[in-house]
Design a protein around this motif. Structure first.
Motif, short mmCIF file in Angstrom:
data_model
loop_
_atom_site.label_atom_id
_atom_site.label_comp_id
_atom_site.label_asym_id
_atom_site.label_seq_id
_atom_site.Cartn_x
_atom_site.Cartn_y
_atom_site.Cartn_z
N VAL A 213 40.35 -44.75 -23.82
CA VAL A 213 40.34 -43.68 -22.82
C VAL A 213 40.38 -42.31 -23.50
O VAL A 213 39.63 -41.39 -23.16
CB VAL A 213 41.53 -43.84 -21.86
CG1 VAL A 213 41.67 -42.62 -20.94
CG2 VAL A 213 41.39 -45.11 -21.04
N ILE A 214 41.26 -42.18 -24.50
CA ILE A 214 41.39 -40.92 -25.23
C ILE A 214 40.10 -40.60 -25.98
O ILE A 214 39.61 -39.46 -25.96
CB ILE A 214 42.58 -40.99 -26.20
CG1 ILE A 214 43.89 -41.13 -25.42
CG2 ILE A 214 42.63 -39.77 -27.11
CD1 ILE A 214 45.08 -41.52 -26.27
N ASP A 215 39.53 -41.60 -26.62
CA ASP A 215 38.30 -41.39 -27.39
C ASP A 215 37.13 -41.01 -26.49
O ASP A 215 36.24 -40.24 -26.91
CB ASP A 215 37.94 -42.65 -28.18
CG ASP A 215 38.92 -42.93 -29.32
OD1 ASP A 215 39.69 -42.01 -29.67
OD2 ASP A 215 38.90 -44.06 -29.84
N ALA A 216 37.11 -41.52 -25.25
CA ALA A 216 36.03 -41.16 -24.32
C ALA A 216 36.08 -39.67 -24.00
O ALA A 216 35.04 -39.01 -23.89
CB ALA A 216 36.13 -41.99 -23.05
N ILE A 217 37.29 -39.14 -23.84
CA ILE A 217 37.44 -37.70 -23.59
C ILE A 217 36.94 -36.91 -24.80
O ILE A 217 36.16 -35.95 -24.65
CB ILE A 217 38.91 -37.35 -23.30
CG1 ILE A 217 39.43 -38.11 -22.08
CG2 ILE A 217 39.08 -35.84 -23.11
CD1 ILE A 217 40.94 -38.05 -21.92
N ALA A 218 37.38 -37.31 -25.99
CA ALA A 218 36.98 -36.59 -27.21
C ALA A 218 35.47 -36.65 -27.41
O ALA A 218 34.84 -35.66 -27.82
CB ALA A 218 37.71 -37.17 -28.41
N THR A 219 34.86 -37.81 -27.11
CA THR A 219 33.41 -37.93 -27.23
C THR A 219 32.71 -36.98 -26.28
O THR A 219 31.72 -36.32 -26.64
CB THR A 219 32.97 -39.38 -26.96
OG1 THR A 219 33.54 -40.25 -27.94
CG2 THR A 219 31.45 -39.50 -26.99
N GLY A 220 33.19 -36.90 -25.05
CA GLY A 220 32.60 -35.99 -24.08
C GLY A 220 32.67 -34.54 -24.54
O GLY A 220 31.70 -33.78 -24.41
N GLY B 169 38.17 -42.19 -17.81
CA GLY B 169 39.49 -42.18 -17.21
C GLY B 169 40.15 -43.56 -17.30
O GLY B 169 39.71 -44.44 -18.05
N GLU B 170 41.21 -43.75 -16.53
CA GLU B 170 41.95 -45.01 -16.54
C GLU B 170 41.10 -46.13 -15.94
O GLU B 170 40.73 -46.08 -14.76
CB GLU B 170 43.24 -44.85 -15.73
CG GLU B 170 43.99 -46.14 -15.45
CD GLU B 170 44.26 -46.97 -16.70
OE1 GLU B 170 43.89 -48.15 -16.72
OE2 GLU B 170 44.84 -46.40 -17.67
N PHE C 62 50.18 -40.95 -26.88
CA PHE C 62 49.55 -39.71 -26.41
C PHE C 62 50.59 -38.60 -26.35
O PHE C 62 51.61 -38.72 -25.67
CB PHE C 62 48.92 -39.95 -25.04
CG PHE C 62 48.00 -38.86 -24.56
CD1 PHE C 62 46.85 -38.56 -25.24
CD2 PHE C 62 48.28 -38.19 -23.38
CE1 PHE C 62 45.97 -37.57 -24.77
CE2 PHE C 62 47.42 -37.21 -22.90
CZ PHE C 62 46.26 -36.91 -23.60
N ALA C 63 50.32 -37.50 -27.03
CA ALA C 63 51.34 -36.48 -27.23
C ALA C 63 51.19 -35.27 -26.32
O ALA C 63 51.83 -34.24 -26.56
CB ALA C 63 51.32 -36.01 -28.69
N PRO D 193 40.34 -39.45 -13.65
CA PRO D 193 41.80 -39.40 -13.80
C PRO D 193 42.33 -40.38 -14.85
O PRO D 193 41.82 -41.50 -15.00
CB PRO D 193 42.32 -39.80 -12.41
CG PRO D 193 41.18 -39.55 -11.49
CD PRO D 193 39.93 -39.79 -12.28
N ILE D 194 43.35 -39.94 -15.57
CA ILE D 194 44.01 -40.77 -16.57
C ILE D 194 45.40 -41.16 -16.08
O ILE D 194 45.93 -40.56 -15.14
CB ILE D 194 44.11 -40.06 -17.93
CG1 ILE D 194 44.85 -38.72 -17.80
CG2 ILE D 194 42.72 -39.86 -18.52
CD1 ILE D 194 45.11 -38.02 -19.12
N HIS D 195 45.99 -42.16 -16.72
CA HIS D 195 47.35 -42.59 -16.43
C HIS D 195 48.18 -42.32 -17.69
O HIS D 195 48.09 -43.06 -18.67
CB HIS D 195 47.38 -44.07 -16.07
CG HIS D 195 48.73 -44.58 -15.67
ND1 HIS D 195 49.41 -44.10 -14.57
CD2 HIS D 195 49.53 -45.53 -16.23
CE1 HIS D 195 50.57 -44.73 -14.46
NE2 HIS D 195 50.67 -45.60 -15.45
N LYS D 196 48.96 -41.25 -17.66
CA LYS D 196 49.61 -40.77 -18.89
C LYS D 196 50.59 -41.79 -19.46
O LYS D 196 50.71 -41.93 -20.68
CB LYS D 196 50.31 -39.44 -18.61
CG LYS D 196 49.31 -38.29 -18.36
CD LYS D 196 49.99 -36.96 -18.22
CE LYS D 196 50.68 -36.79 -16.90
NZ LYS D 196 49.73 -36.69 -15.77
#
Length: 338
Positions: free
Chosen positions: A85-92, A9-10, A120-121, A108-111
């Motif tokens: 942060v994005i890559d950590a989600i994808a890795t999970g 997350g953030e 981030f799209a 939690p993330i901070h968009k």
């Protein structure tokens, strides 16, 4: 069981802190691995950097280390950390889909930082996870010890709810929820209560006709297929203790109709669950809390509940033969029952 993957997350929020506290509370009961920059964890956290998910032990927090390039400053999100942060989600997600992990629990993330730093799209976690999974429609569930709720429409203006609430959307929401309750929650015959959109569920059209034109026809069609569904109910009668005992999930028509009761019942312990993915995803039901980040006072109750919920779901999936129902499976499975 296989470990639960926790995305960082953030880094400037309370995610690293509540993850470390949750690990400390659950380390003897539940294997887990945190994905992020170990330098962003609270000082004094015992860390073991690992290359894979084998050999996780309770004496140190297992970390799949990612170098974010700079320290995290509490309360001050850094767009330079966005891609990490994005890559950590994808890795999970990769770990779960490859069978190495049993579930992903996302901090939690901070968009705004993700948009500024990595373009981030997606509106949020849920939509990004759906894109990674290649599914078109997912469902958000909020759960605590005494209640499960699903909003059919989520982050849209209230004025747009009636036009967004189509028969197709409501049907898919109910079917995905029904399939998840059976396969991921271990409820053989789910009881589903559905709220109306208008006060008093429209009161026979006197206060709105969406119950007549949209909601009731969907419920009648699904009842005819064998689903145990009640409603549409007046939402103000659905959430007292005696009413909650009569159903396993409440399908609500919009965001606040679902979230106000669950946050009233258990503000600290609610869990966000995404249904319709081909893997298990849970998340604490709170944001980054920049105002208290770094103070050491963040309450880990929701993160602990999210990890426990992921554990229960993973065990139920194993017991049901490893089926993670996505939308086509949900529709097929629910209709096959009838």
């Amino acid at each position: 069981m296989k470990p639960i993957a926790i995305s960082c997350g953030e880094p400037a929020g309370i995610g690293p802190e509540v993850a470390a506290k949750a690990w400390a509370a659950l380390r003897h009961d539940l294997p887990m691995v945190w994905i992020g920059d170990p330098a962003h964890l609270p000082a004094g956290t015992p860390v073991r950097v690992v290359d894979d998910l084998n050999g996780i032990t309770p004496d140190a927090m297992a970390v799949l280390a990612r170098n974010f390039g700079s320290p995290a400053v509490a309360g001050q999100p850094n767009p330079a950390h966005a891609q990490g942060v994005i890559d950590a989600i994808a890795t999970g997600v990769d770990l779960v889909r490859s069978g190495q992990a049993s579930a992903i629990c996302t901090a939690p993330i901070h968009k705004a930082a993700l948009i500024a730093g990595a373009g981030f799209a997606y509106p949020g976690h849920t939509e990004y996870l759906a894109a990674l999974a290649g599914v078109d429609r997912v469902v958000m569930m909020l759960a605590c010890e005494g209640l499960r709720v699903v909003p059919a429409t989520i982050h849209i203006p209230l004025a747009k709810v009636p036009e967004t609430l189509t028969a197709s959307l409501l049907t898919d929401t109910i079917l995905i929820t029904h399939a998840a309750l059976r396969h991921q929650f271990g409820i053989a015959a789910p009881r589903i209560a559905v709220a109306g959109l208008n006060p008093h569920a429209g009161e026979d059209g006197k206060m709105g006709d969406e119950e007549i034109t949209t909601i009731t026809p969907v419920l009648d069609a699904l009842r005819a297929e064998g689903l145990d569904i009640s409603g549409p109910h007046s939402a103000d009668t659905m959430f007292h203790a005696a009413a909650r005992a009569r159903y396993d999930v409440a399908i609500c028509m919009y965001h606040d109709q679902a979230l106000i009761p669950i946050k009233t019942i258990d503000f600290a312990g609610g869990v966000n669950i995404t249904l319709g993915l081909p893997f298990i995803r849970t998340s604490p039901d709170h944001g980054t809390a920049f105002d208290i980040a770094g103070l050491g006072v963040a309450d880990p109750a929701s993160m602990i509940a999210a990890l426990r919920q992921a554990e229960r779901m993973a065990k139920n999936v194993d017991a049901s033969g490893g089926d993670h129902p996505d939308l086509p499976q949900a529709i097929h499975g629910a209709r096959k029952m009838a």
